[in-house]
Design a protein around this motif. Structure first.
Motif, PDB file in Angstrom:
ATOM      1  N   PHE A 698     -35.053  46.341  -3.186  1.00 32.53           N
ATOM      2  CA  PHE A 698     -34.880  45.308  -3.588  1.00 32.53           C
ATOM      3  C   PHE A 698     -34.802  44.304  -2.482  1.00 32.53           C
ATOM      4  N   ALA A 699     -35.308  43.079  -2.717  1.00 32.99           N
ATOM      5  CA  ALA A 699     -35.702  42.169  -1.448  1.00 32.99           C
ATOM      6  C   ALA A 699     -34.446  41.617  -0.455  1.00 32.99           C
ATOM      7  N   LEU A 700     -34.700  41.270   0.516  1.00 29.89           N
ATOM      8  CA  LEU A 700     -33.752  40.731   1.570  1.00 29.89           C
ATOM      9  C   LEU A 700     -34.379  39.409   2.045  1.00 29.89           C
ATOM     10  N   ARG A 701     -33.697  38.296   1.821  1.00 30.52           N
ATOM     11  CA  ARG A 701     -34.393  36.941   2.323  1.00 30.52           C
ATOM     12  C   ARG A 701     -33.328  35.921   2.423  1.00 30.52           C
ATOM     13  N   GLY A 702     -33.945  34.918   3.111  1.00 33.48           N
ATOM     14  CA  GLY A 702     -33.019  33.774   3.561  1.00 33.48           C
ATOM     15  C   GLY A 702     -31.781  34.128   4.182  1.00 33.48           C
ATOM     16  N   GLU A 703     -30.690  33.005   3.940  1.00 33.81           N
ATOM     17  CA  GLU A 703     -29.570  33.085   4.694  1.00 33.81           C
ATOM     18  C   GLU A 703     -28.654  34.428   4.222  1.00 33.81           C
ATOM     19  N   MET A 704     -28.922  35.030   3.041  1.00 32.66           N
ATOM     20  CA  MET A 704     -28.502  36.109   2.602  1.00 32.66           C
ATOM     21  C   MET A 704     -28.711  37.297   3.543  1.00 32.66           C
ATOM     22  N   ARG A 705     -30.145  37.468   3.801  1.00 39.29           N
ATOM     23  CA  ARG A 705     -30.673  38.331   4.523  1.00 39.29           C
ATOM     24  C   ARG A 705     -29.678  38.389   5.973  1.00 39.29           C
ATOM     25  N   THR A 706     -29.829  36.915   6.461  1.00 36.49           N
ATOM     26  CA  THR A 706     -29.172  36.642   7.958  1.00 36.49           C
ATOM     27  C   THR A 706     -27.760  37.216   7.929  1.00 36.49           C
ATOM     28  N   TYR A 707     -27.131  36.875   6.834  1.00 35.55           N
ATOM     29  CA  TYR A 707     -25.547  37.133   6.977  1.00 35.55           C
ATOM     30  C   TYR A 707     -25.520  38.506   6.840  1.00 35.55           C
ATOM     31  N   TYR A 708     -26.309  39.347   5.855  1.00 37.44           N
ATOM     32  CA  TYR A 708     -26.342  40.738   5.819  1.00 37.44           C
ATOM     33  C   TYR A 708     -26.334  41.510   7.139  1.00 37.44           C
ATOM     34  N   ASN A 709     -27.527  40.846   8.040  1.00 39.99           N
ATOM     35  CA  ASN A 709     -27.752  41.524   9.269  1.00 39.99           C
ATOM     36  C   ASN A 709     -26.294  41.450  10.300  1.00 39.99           C
ATOM     37  N   THR A 710     -26.019  40.073  10.097  1.00 36.84           N
ATOM     38  CA  THR A 710     -24.628  40.083  11.041  1.00 36.84           C
ATOM     39  C   THR A 710     -23.456  41.073  10.658  1.00 36.84           C
ATOM     40  N   LEU A 711     -23.401  41.666   9.320  1.00 35.54           N
ATOM     41  CA  LEU A 711     -22.451  42.492   9.169  1.00 35.54           C
ATOM     42  C   LEU A 711     -23.088  44.103   9.270  1.00 35.54           C
ATOM     43  N   SER A 731     -26.947  26.865  -6.099  1.00 35.86           N
ATOM     44  CA  SER A 731     -27.638  27.325  -4.956  1.00 35.86           C
ATOM     45  C   SER A 731     -26.648  28.437  -4.287  1.00 35.86           C
ATOM     46  N   VAL A 732     -25.461  28.808  -5.174  1.00 39.45           N
ATOM     47  CA  VAL A 732     -24.579  29.844  -4.914  1.00 39.45           C
ATOM     48  C   VAL A 732     -25.414  31.185  -5.104  1.00 39.45           C
ATOM     49  N   CYS A 733     -25.751  32.012  -3.899  1.00 37.14           N
ATOM     50  CA  CYS A 733     -26.548  33.420  -4.500  1.00 37.14           C
ATOM     51  C   CYS A 733     -25.403  34.546  -3.900  1.00 37.14           C
ATOM     52  N   THR A 734     -25.554  35.398  -4.826  1.00 41.56           N
ATOM     53  CA  THR A 734     -24.974  36.617  -4.732  1.00 41.56           C
ATOM     54  C   THR A 734     -25.849  37.968  -4.634  1.00 41.56           C
ATOM     55  N   GLN A 735     -25.561  39.094  -4.061  1.00 41.35           N
ATOM     56  CA  GLN A 735     -26.273  40.382  -3.931  1.00 41.35           C
ATOM     57  C   GLN A 735     -25.328  41.317  -3.700  1.00 41.35           C
ATOM     58  N   PRO A 736     -25.394  42.478  -4.730  1.00 42.08           N
ATOM     59  CA  PRO A 736     -24.663  43.565  -4.612  1.00 42.08           C
ATOM     60  C   PRO A 736     -25.190  44.645  -3.555  1.00 42.08           C
ATOM     61  N   LEU A 742     -22.007  40.664  -1.371  1.00 47.82           N
ATOM     62  CA  LEU A 742     -21.973  39.537  -0.467  1.00 47.82           C
ATOM     63  C   LEU A 742     -22.470  38.265  -1.321  1.00 47.82           C
ATOM     64  N   THR A 743     -21.919  36.889  -0.903  1.00 53.62           N
ATOM     65  CA  THR A 743     -21.976  35.703  -1.580  1.00 53.62           C
ATOM     66  C   THR A 743     -22.334  34.731  -0.445  1.00 53.62           C
ATOM     67  N   TRP A 744     -23.221  34.038  -0.758  1.00 54.46           N
ATOM     68  CA  TRP A 744     -23.695  32.824   0.353  1.00 54.46           C
ATOM     69  C   TRP A 744     -23.663  31.595  -0.391  1.00 54.46           C
ATOM     70  N   THR A 745     -22.763  30.875   0.268  1.00 57.38           N
ATOM     71  CA  THR A 745     -22.561  29.348  -0.502  1.00 57.38           C
ATOM     72  C   THR A 745     -23.200  28.456   0.624  1.00 57.38           C
ATOM     73  N   PRO A 746     -23.821  27.366   0.151  1.00 57.51           N
ATOM     74  CA  PRO A 746     -24.632  26.482   1.133  1.00 57.51           C
ATOM     75  C   PRO A 746     -23.413  25.440   1.535  1.00 57.51           C
ATOM     76  N   GLY A 747     -23.309  25.300   2.914  1.00 56.02           N
ATOM     77  CA  GLY A 747     -22.284  24.572   3.438  1.00 56.02           C
ATOM     78  C   GLY A 747     -20.869  25.309   3.885  1.00 56.02           C
ATOM     79  N   SER A 748     -20.756  26.498   3.375  1.00 53.40           N
ATOM     80  CA  SER A 748     -19.568  27.170   3.386  1.00 53.40           C
ATOM     81  C   SER A 748     -19.943  28.589   4.198  1.00 53.40           C
ATOM     82  N   GLY A 749     -21.239  29.070   3.974  1.00 54.22           N
ATOM     83  CA  GLY A 749     -21.491  30.285   4.762  1.00 54.22           C
ATOM     84  C   GLY A 749     -21.029  31.461   3.717  1.00 54.22           C
TER      85      GLY A 749
END
Length: 753
Positions: A698-711, A731-736, A742-749
């Motif tokens: 599965f792909a990892l991309r964008g802010e979700m990928r950045t946040y995933y790597n910080t964890l 534009s609220v994104c989730t990935q199991p 993980l959930t990424w919300t624009p403006g909230s992180g």
């Protein structure tokens, strides 16, 4: 003794002139054998009705030999002379006789025989059996007066109107012709059963004799008795009281002096008739006499209800019947170009069946395809090709020849071509269409120069050479012309027995080269005089890339042979000036060129992880190209280099749009990671793809990928992704992941749950 002609159907009874006591027998070496006497066939027509049998000189020599010296005071026949009268021609019987003073007996016998077409030999024998005058060295006047017994019935004195040697010889000859030209007016007739008596005493009985020819019937009409067994048992002496001797003595004397009286054309015709079943056979009853012809060396013919029999030379006569006889007649018959028959019709079962008959200058074949003449070189070629039982089969039309002497004739199995100058041969049906399409004898190939050959190599087929090329045929490839430089090059790579095998197409010539397809290869010959061998499985790709033309993107000419490799399931590879083509059973044929090819080889080539190509190279522009392989896809960029997207990641990459999708071009190779159960990851311009054995890729991309790597990324507590990232309208994104969501919300992180 005979009654004169005017007595019509009355038959004279004559024994006295037939000599009851025989002359002394000749030496045993010359003696006739009574076992060969046939009452139905005493002498053949061709020997009896032959006015040129002996010349005057030959008759004179014969008489001299019989009586070298006469007794004193007597005139023997060899010395006999008389003035002879002129006799006008008798229609249908005798030609005119020109009389002259002081003619010899030899002249009279020879001239009468010629005028009435009666053999001089037969006349000599008749004179001997009637009066013994041929061998008598002291003949009487009565013997000359009644020399042939004509007009001398047993019941009265001789008719003085026919006295004299000339009168007797002429009247007898004329009478025999009268018998022949009026066969049904007399008691004994040819070609039917006749009651023939043994003796004037009717108590001696008769037997039924199927008189088989006119000469025999004439002898019985002249002397109406056949010898009985007693007379035959003592051939050179006397029999019993029921024996008569006239026809016995005629047969015996002729045999002693001139050989068998039944050997010759008519006898051979009769034998052929009996072989065909005689009067009860398919020929039916005779319809003509045995007739002499001078054409084509001469011979004899007799017609029957359903055919004819002809004789020319040797001891055998041959039957003419049915469709072959009709075709023979259309070709001119006895007087035509075929000449005389040399065999009977011969039935043959092969190739559908038919009949063949040979002639002096050709043959005729008859089948369901018709009856046709075979002659000249085409007939010779047919014999060399196995005849009608071989490949050619049966003729289907007449031979035709052009002004230059080129002759052709079609058969059920092909067509013959023959030229007196250039030869020729048989072209079988399998090759004929291609030969005709090439223009036939006047076309690009010219005439055939070899017979067709059958080969078993590479599945088998047929091949034939021509003046300017060849034609090869196989069951799978059909028939195709081989010519010019392509044919020469084909020979250098093994020909039909080589890896190229049988042709599967005609030769095609364009601006740059000529090419032709074969079972195992496609061959090219360039205008520059270079040959190229391309495996048949690769030829489509090679042609698609320009073949030998040298244009942009072309592979150029081959630089290696076809190499078989067993790695990764096996296949074949062929190298070219500007690349290679690889073929495998599962992936097909695909070219390997440029930087993709370089990177492919650096990655281990066919034997590496990529294995065999499964697709052609695809380039978005001059800076970026890709190509699919069994083990993944190879991507090359002029700025990013080459990367392989393996099978574990390639599906997800393709789903994301590949190089033009959301991830862009790969920026690394596939990297193995052992953490959290293990897997692999690969980076792209706009993200990465992570593939675990447990969850997939599965792909990892964008802010979700950045946040995933910080964890902690792949090595953290979240582990490997379990599905693709999804985003809603806001534009609220989730990935199991295996360790959470993980959930990424624009403006909230980002948040973890």
């Amino acid at each position: 003794m005979r009654l004169k002609r005017l007595t019509g159907l009355t038959v004279a009874v004559a024994l006295a002139g037939a000599f009851l006591v025989a002359l002394a027998p000749p030496p045993a070496a010359q003696a006739a054998d009574s076992a060969f006497f046939d009452p139905a066939y005493i002498i053949s027509d061709n020997l009896f009705f032959d006015g040129s049998a002996m010349s005057t000189a030959q008759v004179q020599q014969f008489l001299n030999e019989r009586v070298p010296k006469c007794r004193a005071g007597y005139v023997c026949l060899k010395d006999y002379r008389q003035d002879t009268p002129t006799r006008a021609a008798v229609s249908n019987d005798c030609a005119a006789y020109q009389g002259q003073a002081n003619e010899s007996a030899a002249q009279i016998i020879a001239k009468v025989g010629a005028a009435c077409n009666i053999s001089q030999k037969a006349m000599i024998v008749l004179l001997e059996k009637e009066q013994g005058i041929i061998t008598d060295d002291w003949p009487s006047a009565r013997q000359y007066r009644s020399a042939t017994g004509y007009g001398c019935p047993d019941t009265a004195d001789c008719d003085t109107e026919y006295y004299g040697f000339f009168n007797q010889v002429y009247a007898a000859a004329l009478q025999f012709q009268y018998y022949a030209n009026n066969p049904t007016r007399w008691r004994h007739a040819p070609d039917r059963w006749n009651a023939v008596w043994y003796h004037p005493n009717t108590g001696c009985g008769s037997s039924s004799v199927y008189i088989r020819n006119q000469a025999t019937a004439g002898l019985y009409n002249y002397t109406p008795y056949q010898p009985n067994q007693a007379g035959l048992a003592n051939l050179y002496g006397s029999g019993d009281t029921c024996s008569s001797y006239g026809n016995r003595n005629f047969w015996r004397m002729y045999s002693d002096w001139f050989g068998s009286p039944i050997e010759g054309p008519e006898t051979y015709i009769e034998r052929a008739y009996q072989r065909a079943g005689g009067s009860g056979g398919y020929l039916g009853a005779p319809t003509t006499k045995v007739t002499k012809y001078t054409a084509n060396g001469g011979g004899y013919v007799r017609g029957y209800v359903n055919g004819a029999i002809a004789w020319s030379t040797g001891t055998t006569a041959y039957v003419l019947t049915g469709a072959i006889r009709t075709a023979y007649g259309q070709a001119g018959g006895i007087t035509g170009t075929l000449g005389w028959p040399t065999s009977d019709p011969n039935s043959i079962a092969e190739n559908g069946g038919g009949t063949v008959q040979g002639f002096q200058k050709g043959a005729i074949v008859s089948s369901k395809a018709g009856s046709w003449v075979l002659s000249g070189e085409i007939r010779n070629q047919l014999a060399r090709a196995g005849g009608v039982t071989g490949d050619p089969g049966w003729a289907t039309a007449a031979q035709t020849c052009d002004g230059a002497g080129l002759c052709t004739q079609p058969f059920t199995g092909g067509t013959f071509y023959a030229s007196p100058a250039a030869g020729g041969s048989f072209v079988p049906t399998a090759l004929l269409g291609a030969y005709t399409a090439a223009g036939g004898p006047a076309g690009s190939l010219g005439l055939p120069t070899t017979a067709p050959s059958t080969l078993t190599v590479n599945g088998g087929g047929r091949v034939q050479g021509f003046a300017k090329g060849a034609i090869a045929w196989s069951p799978s490839g059909g028939a195709h012309v081989l010519s010019g430089s392509i044919r020469d090059y084909f020979g250098t790579v093994g020909g039909i027995g080589g890896s190229a095998g049988w042709p599967t197409s005609d030769q095609l010539c364009g601006a740059a080269d000529c090419s032709q397809s074969f079972q195992g290869a496609k061959l090219y010959w360039t205008k520059a005089g270079q040959g190229a061998y391309v495996d048949a499985r690769m030829a489509g790709v090679y042609d698609k890339l320009g073949g030998t033309s040298g244009t942009t993107g072309s592979l150029g000419l081959p630089t290696s042979g076809v190499v078989a490799l067993s790695a990764n399931g096996g296949g074949v590879v062929e190298a070219f000036q500007n690349g290679a083509i690889a073929w495998s059973p599962n992936g097909g044929a695909h070219a390997l060129t440029g930087d993709i090819r370089t990177a492919f080889n650096q990655a281990g080539g066919i034997g590496g992880t990529l294995g065999w190509p499964t697709g052609d190279q695809s380039c978005s522009d001059a800076t970026r190209c890709s190509q699919k392989f069994v083990g993944g896809t190879l991507y090359w960029s002029s700025t990013l280099g080459a990367s392989i997207v393996g099978t574990a990641i390639n599906g997800a990459y393709t789903t994301s749009g590949g190089p033009t999708g959301i991830l862009g071009w790969p920026t690394s190779g596939e990297i193995f990671v052992a953490a959290n159960g293990g897997g692999s990851v690969q980076t792209f311009e706009k993200g990465a793809i992570a593939a675990s054995k447990q969850s997939g890729a599965f792909a990892l991309r964008g802010e979700m990928r950045t946040y995933y790597n910080t964890l902690g990324g792949l090595g953290g507590s979240l582990g490997w992704p379990k599905a693709e990232m999804t985003c809603d309208a806001a534009s609220v994104c989730t990935q199991p992941f295996t360790g959470g969501v993980l959930t990424w919300t624009p403006g909230s992180g980002g948040t973890r749950s």
